[in-house]
Design an enzyme around this catalytic site. Structure first.
Site, PDB file in Angstrom:
ATOM      1  CD  GLU A  30      -2.994  -1.006   0.115  1.00 51.03           C
ATOM      2  OE1 GLU A  30      -3.228   0.128  -0.364  1.00 51.03           O
ATOM      3  OE2 GLU A  30      -3.532  -2.045  -0.294  1.00 51.03           O
ATOM      4  CB  THR A  81       7.683   1.585   0.121  1.00 48.67           C
ATOM      5  OG1 THR A  81       8.007   2.722  -0.687  1.00 48.67           O
ATOM      6  CG2 THR A  81       7.601   0.333  -0.745  1.00 48.67           C
ATOM      7  CD  GLU A 125      11.799   3.603   1.784  1.00 46.61           C
ATOM      8  OE1 GLU A 125      10.898   2.822   1.426  1.00 46.61           O
ATOM      9  OE2 GLU A 125      12.512   3.402   2.774  1.00 46.61           O
TER      10      GLU A 125
HETATM   11  C1  LIG Z   1       2.454  -9.769   0.647  1.00 49.06           C
HETATM   12  C2  LIG Z   1       2.186  -8.727  -0.413  1.00 49.06           C
HETATM   13  C3  LIG Z   1       0.902  -8.583  -0.905  1.00 49.06           C
HETATM   14  C4  LIG Z   1       0.634  -7.636  -1.887  1.00 49.06           C
HETATM   15  N1  LIG Z   1      -0.637  -7.503  -2.348  1.00 49.06           N
HETATM   16  C5  LIG Z   1      -0.909  -6.651  -3.337  1.00 49.06           C
HETATM   17  C6  LIG Z   1      -2.226  -6.548  -3.882  1.00 49.06           C
HETATM   18  O1  LIG Z   1      -3.152  -7.230  -3.447  1.00 49.06           O
HETATM   19  N2  LIG Z   1      -2.452  -5.667  -4.892  1.00 49.06           N
HETATM   20  C7  LIG Z   1      -1.443  -4.912  -5.402  1.00 49.06           C
HETATM   21  O2  LIG Z   1      -1.700  -4.135  -6.324  1.00 49.06           O
HETATM   22  N3  LIG Z   1      -0.189  -4.978  -4.892  1.00 49.06           N
HETATM   23  C8  LIG Z   1       0.110  -5.829  -3.895  1.00 49.06           C
HETATM   24  N4  LIG Z   1       1.389  -5.915  -3.397  1.00 49.06           N
HETATM   25  C9  LIG Z   1       2.434  -5.105  -4.009  1.00 49.06           C
HETATM   26  C10 LIG Z   1       2.852  -3.936  -3.136  1.00 49.06           C
HETATM   27  O3  LIG Z   1       1.907  -2.896  -3.208  1.00 49.06           O
HETATM   28  C11 LIG Z   1       4.248  -3.510  -3.612  1.00 49.06           C
HETATM   29  O4  LIG Z   1       5.149  -4.495  -3.123  1.00 49.06           O
HETATM   30  C12 LIG Z   1       4.627  -2.145  -3.083  1.00 49.06           C
HETATM   31  O5  LIG Z   1       3.864  -1.132  -3.697  1.00 49.06           O
HETATM   32  C13 LIG Z   1       6.123  -1.834  -3.322  1.00 49.06           C
HETATM   33  O6  LIG Z   1       6.435  -2.008  -4.669  1.00 49.06           O
HETATM   34  P1  LIG Z   1       7.627  -2.991  -5.098  1.00 49.06           P
HETATM   35  O7  LIG Z   1       7.507  -4.263  -4.327  1.00 49.06           O
HETATM   36  O8  LIG Z   1       7.626  -3.050  -6.575  1.00 49.06           O
HETATM   37  O9  LIG Z   1       8.924  -2.282  -4.572  1.00 49.06           O
HETATM   38  P2  LIG Z   1       9.801  -1.264  -5.404  1.00 49.06           P
HETATM   39  O10 LIG Z   1       8.943  -0.193  -5.983  1.00 49.06           O
HETATM   40  O11 LIG Z   1      10.708  -2.032  -6.298  1.00 49.06           O
HETATM   41  O12 LIG Z   1      10.644  -0.631  -4.216  1.00 49.06           O
HETATM   42  C14 LIG Z   1      11.851  -1.213  -3.720  1.00 49.06           C
HETATM   43  C15 LIG Z   1      12.470  -0.223  -2.754  1.00 49.06           C
HETATM   44  O13 LIG Z   1      12.795   0.985  -3.445  1.00 49.06           O
HETATM   45  C16 LIG Z   1      12.153   2.073  -2.837  1.00 49.06           C
HETATM   46  N5  LIG Z   1      11.706   3.020  -3.848  1.00 49.06           N
HETATM   47  C17 LIG Z   1      11.012   2.743  -4.975  1.00 49.06           C
HETATM   48  N6  LIG Z   1      10.745   3.871  -5.668  1.00 49.06           N
HETATM   49  C18 LIG Z   1      11.277   4.879  -4.948  1.00 49.06           C
HETATM   50  C19 LIG Z   1      11.340   6.277  -5.136  1.00 49.06           C
HETATM   51  N7  LIG Z   1      10.802   6.886  -6.192  1.00 49.06           N
HETATM   52  N8  LIG Z   1      11.967   7.010  -4.202  1.00 49.06           N
HETATM   53  C20 LIG Z   1      12.530   6.419  -3.106  1.00 49.06           C
HETATM   54  N9  LIG Z   1      12.516   5.097  -2.883  1.00 49.06           N
HETATM   55  C21 LIG Z   1      11.896   4.337  -3.785  1.00 49.06           C
HETATM   56  C22 LIG Z   1      10.960   1.472  -2.101  1.00 49.06           C
HETATM   57  O14 LIG Z   1      10.547   2.340  -1.048  1.00 49.06           O
HETATM   58  C23 LIG Z   1      11.524   0.174  -1.624  1.00 49.06           C
HETATM   59  O15 LIG Z   1      12.244   0.383  -0.438  1.00 49.06           O
HETATM   60  C24 LIG Z   1       1.668  -6.828  -2.380  1.00 49.06           C
HETATM   61  C25 LIG Z   1       2.967  -6.970  -1.853  1.00 49.06           C
HETATM   62  C26 LIG Z   1       3.237  -7.889  -0.880  1.00 49.06           C
HETATM   63  C27 LIG Z   1       4.637  -8.012  -0.328  1.00 49.06           C
END
Ligand SMILES: Cc1cc2nc3c(=O)[nH]c(=O)nc-3n(C[C@H](O)[C@H](O)[C@H](O)COP(=O)(O)OP(=O)(O)OC[C@H]3O[C@@H](n4cnc5c(N)ncnc54)[C@H](O)[C@@H]3O)c2cc1C
Length: 118
Positions: free
Chosen positions: A91, A93, A95
């Site tokens: 929902e 991160t 950051e």
């Molecule tokens: C158990 C689980 C259930 C989930 N369920 C759903 C769901 O039902 N529906 C759905 O849509 N999603 C779901 N998600 C996805 C979740 O919303 C994403 O994991 C989350 O939005 C983070 O995206 P990412 O994993 O791609 O991380 P990334 O975007 O790859 O981020 C990796 C790291 O980089 C940092 N980062 C990324 N961009 C920036 C920036 N611009 N500036 C500074 N730091 C940055 C992040 O803060 C993080 O620390 C789920 C995730 C998990 C783990």
């Protein structure tokens, strides 16, 4: 609580949980008053950021106070520790919440995020 060091950790947990609950209710109340959408978005980010980070700190202290027992699967705290970790990721991160908040600070100033509505 017999040991002062443990008592301090419990006190910090209680204060942070109370603060997170108060902020959550405050922003929920502000939302019912019909805040401008982007301001509400930033205020919701303050809650998501703060409450999820507080939860992480509280459960981390719980594991530390319980020592090895807190780390073992038999103890419910171990499960809470794993479960709560994801709250700083999904929902939006932590950051990304900070990014939303700082954008609002830059566009509308600190009062938009920190002040109570008139
Ligand atoms: C158990 C689980 C259930 C989930 N369920 C759903 C769901 O039902 N529906 C759905 O849509 N999603 C779901 N998600 C996805 C979740 O919303 C994403 O994991 C989350 O939005 C983070 O995206 P990412 O994993 O791609 O991380 P990334 O975007 O790859 O981020 C990796 C790291 O980089 C940092 N980062 C990324 N961009 C920036 C920036 N611009 N500036 C500074 N730091 C940055 C992040 O803060 C993080 O620390 C789920 C995730 C998990 C783990």
């Amino acid at each position: 609580v017999q040991f002062q060091g443990v008592g301090f950790q419990l006190a910090d947990c209680a204060v942070e949980l109370a603060a997170a609950r108060a902020l959550t209710y405050q922003i929920a109340w502000e939302a019912t008053r019909g805040l401008e959408r982007k301001t509400l978005h930033a205020k919701a980010s303050t809650v998501k950021l703060f409450a999820s980070e507080v939860a992480g700190r509280v459960v981390d202290r719980a594991v530390q106070v319980l020592g090895g027992r807190g780390y073992m699967r038999e103890n419910p705290v171990e499960r809470l520790y794993r479960d709560l970790r994801v709250d700083r990721i999904w929902e939006g991160t932590s950051e990304i919440q900070r990014t939303v908040i700082v954008n609002e600070l830059v566009k509308r100033g600190p009062d938009a995020v920190t002040a109570w509505p008139q």
